[in-house]
Write a protein that holds these residues in place. Structure first.
Motif, PDB file in Angstrom:
ATOM      1  N   ALA A   6     -12.972   1.667 -31.625  1.00 15.45           N
ATOM      2  CA  ALA A   6     -12.194   2.097 -32.799  1.00 15.45           C
ATOM      3  C   ALA A   6     -10.946   2.866 -32.371  1.00 15.45           C
ATOM      4  O   ALA A   6      -9.864   2.670 -32.937  1.00 15.45           O
ATOM      5  N   ALA A  10      -7.262   1.522 -33.172  1.00 19.27           N
ATOM      6  CA  ALA A  10      -6.330   2.382 -33.914  1.00 19.27           C
ATOM      7  C   ALA A  10      -5.050   2.590 -33.111  1.00 19.27           C
ATOM      8  O   ALA A  10      -3.944   2.588 -33.667  1.00 19.27           O
ATOM      9  N   MET A  14      -1.242   1.566 -34.242  1.00 23.05           N
ATOM     10  CA  MET A  14      -0.147   2.543 -34.290  1.00 23.05           C
ATOM     11  C   MET A  14       1.066   2.045 -33.516  1.00 23.05           C
ATOM     12  O   MET A  14       2.207   2.150 -33.978  1.00 23.05           O
ATOM     13  N   GLY A  41      -0.767   6.310 -30.094  1.00 20.70           N
ATOM     14  CA  GLY A  41      -1.340   4.970 -29.925  1.00 20.70           C
ATOM     15  C   GLY A  41      -1.748   4.705 -28.489  1.00 20.70           C
ATOM     16  O   GLY A  41      -2.850   4.219 -28.215  1.00 20.70           O
ATOM     17  N   GLY A  44      -4.855   6.616 -27.627  1.00 21.95           N
ATOM     18  CA  GLY A  44      -6.053   5.987 -28.188  1.00 21.95           C
ATOM     19  C   GLY A  44      -6.525   4.827 -27.337  1.00 21.95           C
ATOM     20  O   GLY A  44      -7.723   4.671 -27.068  1.00 21.95           O
TER      21      GLY A  44
END
Length: 83
Positions: A6, A10, A14, A41, A44
């Motif tokens: 996840a 994500a 982004m 981003g 992540g």
């Protein structure tokens, strides 16, 4: 889906949103929001790579992406502070 998947997904969303915004003229690619979206981003995606599914080339790419975005944010902060 795991939390690392996840986080990676994500991050991808982004970065793609920032790129699309810049490409379509909706977001200044040198502006704080674009750089912040790219930094968050990339981080992540790095979380996903470093904790769950390590891949050296992708890690180097995302690490570089994060560093460039961070350098841009620092540059904006210095310019704002000067004046």
């Amino acid at each position: 889906m795991s939390w690392t998947d996840a986080a990676g997904l994500a991050g991808v969303l982004m970065i793609l949103a920032a790129y699309a915004g810049a490409a379509l003229g909706r977001l200044d690619p040198k502006g704080v929001w674009s750089l912040l979206a790219n930094l968050i981003g990339a981080c992540g995606i790095l979380v996903s790579l470093l904790i769950a599914n390590f891949n050296l080339s992708s890690t180097v790419m995302e690490g570089s992406w994060a560093l460039v975005a961070l350098a841009g944010l620092i540059r904006l902060a210095v310019i704002k502070r000067r004046g």
